[in-house]
Design an enzyme around this catalytic site. Structure first.
Site, PDB file in Angstrom:
ATOM      1  N   HIS A 120     -27.657  -6.440 -17.255  1.00  0.00           N
ATOM      2  CA  HIS A 120     -27.989  -6.375 -15.460  1.00  0.00           C
ATOM      3  C   HIS A 120     -29.310  -7.220 -15.434  1.00  0.00           C
ATOM      4  O   HIS A 120     -30.212  -7.601 -16.252  1.00  0.00           O
ATOM      5  CB  HIS A 120     -28.513  -4.987 -15.757  1.00  0.00           C
ATOM      6  N   ASN A 121     -29.457  -7.683 -14.235  1.00  0.00           N
ATOM      7  CA  ASN A 121     -30.174  -8.468 -13.633  1.00  0.00           C
ATOM      8  C   ASN A 121     -30.331  -9.914 -14.258  1.00  0.00           C
ATOM      9  O   ASN A 121     -31.410 -10.643 -13.961  1.00  0.00           O
ATOM     10  CB  ASN A 121     -31.652  -7.873 -13.540  1.00  0.00           C
TER      11      ASN A 121
END
Length: 346
Positions: free
Chosen positions: A240-241
């Protein structure tokens, strides 16, 4: 379809030495080539194989060409780039998709572009927009409010979760997952882990290719971003991210932990690991099976080992490491000699 060597030179560039009217009907490796095939030589270690090859013509680097080569040659500056263009000439259209609208589900409010095909047993959910000339194979799932650009190729088994965005000329190989939840959990007072909702998405820009079974997690908030021209091999985990800079390439089984950022034109070897919250500068090169544990600020550096250190330092350190048994033996002998000298001085 057949081409003269002169026509091939016109299409991909290069200089011909030998008969430019040699007829070429296909491409193959030196050992597999038959009459009518064009092959290639990318290293001087293959020059001895060239003599026994049945290829009718050879694609060869200008720096490798020798005047005593009897086979007609097409000389180029960059063999692999020229080979890519060459294979495009002889590549058949293997990307046709069989459509049967009675055996797939497309939500009535989806926007599907011209000449776009969606294969059997695929699902396209509400609010999704797909551009022109995109090909979606069978058994693909595309969630709600997904945006997919023009001229994309989406192979069987791909899953694109709701809200994700994919640009133009993107290739997603079989079983790629785009937008699954990031690995986010918060421990409570009892030591149990409570799931943190992942409300972001994934953005994949133009000209990206992603190999089979690679997973790209959605952001907890904001976006996980794969920039223009990125090439990802099979079996890669992108958490994620994460942001992967433009034209970066990553080999199989690598893993990038959450919120790390890779610059543009980076190269990451197979099975390399990158811990979370790092920033790696442009043109960083990471050798296979290395473990990155700190950020890199200077562009164009090379890293090796686990934990990774700068490449040249690693080579020096390894030179010492592989001699440790001999060094240990020598130290033991010196210790024994020292002990004997101490006994004599008493």
């Amino acid at each position: 379809m057949t081409y003269s060597l002169a026509k091939i030179a016109e299409l991909i560039g290069g200089t011909i030495h030998g008969d430019d009217q040699t007829i070429i009907s296909g491409a193959a490796g030196l050992e597999d080539a038959v009459e009518g095939d064009i092959s290639f030589v990318s290293s001087d270690k293959y020059l001895n194989v060239l003599e026994s090859s049945s290829a009718s013509a050879i694609l060869i680097g200008k720096n490798l060409y020798k005047s005593d080569i009897k086979t007609p040659c097409l000389l180029v500056d960059n063999v692999y780039l020229a080979l890519s263009n060459l294979l495009s000439i002889f590549s058949p259209d293997i990307h046709d998709v069989t459509e049967d609208k009675t055996m797939s589900f497309i939500s009535p409010d989806c926007q599907i572009g011209e000449e776009t095909k969606i294969g059997m047993f695929s699902i396209v959910e509400s609010g999704t927009r797909i551009g022109n000339r995109t090909k979606v194979y069978g058994q693909v799932f595309i969630g709600e409010n997904v945006k997919i650009g023009n001229d994309c190729l989406i192979y069987p088994g791909v899953k694109i979760y709701p809200g994700c965005e994919i640009g133009d000329n993107v290739i997603l190989h079989a079983n790629v997952i785009v937008g699954s939840d990031g690995f986010g959990f918060a421990p409570n007072a009892n030591g149990e882990f409570k799931k943190i909702p992942q409300i972001g998405n994934v953005i994949i820009e133009n000209d990206v290719e992603i190999g089979a079974n690679t997973v790209i997690d959605r952001a907890s908030m904001g976006s996980t971003i794969i920039r223009k021209g990125v090439k990802l091999d099979n079996l890669i985990q992108v958490a994620h991210n994460v942001e992967i800079g433009s034209h970066t390439v990553i080999a199989a089984q690598a893993g990038i932990a959450g919120s790390s950022s890779l610059g543009s034109y980076c190269q990451v070897g197979g099975q390399a690991g990158i811990v979370g919250h790092l920033q790696l500068a442009d043109q960083t090169m990471i050798q296979a099976q290395s473990g990155m544990t700190k950020s890199v600020k200077k562009a164009g550096t090379k890293w090796y080992g686990s934990p990774a250190i700068e490449y040249n330092n690693y080579l020096k350190s390894f030179a010492i490491y592989k001699n440790l048994p001999d060094l240990q033996s020598r130290i033991s002998k010196l210790e024994k000699l020292l002990e004997e000298l101490q006994q004599q001085l008493k």
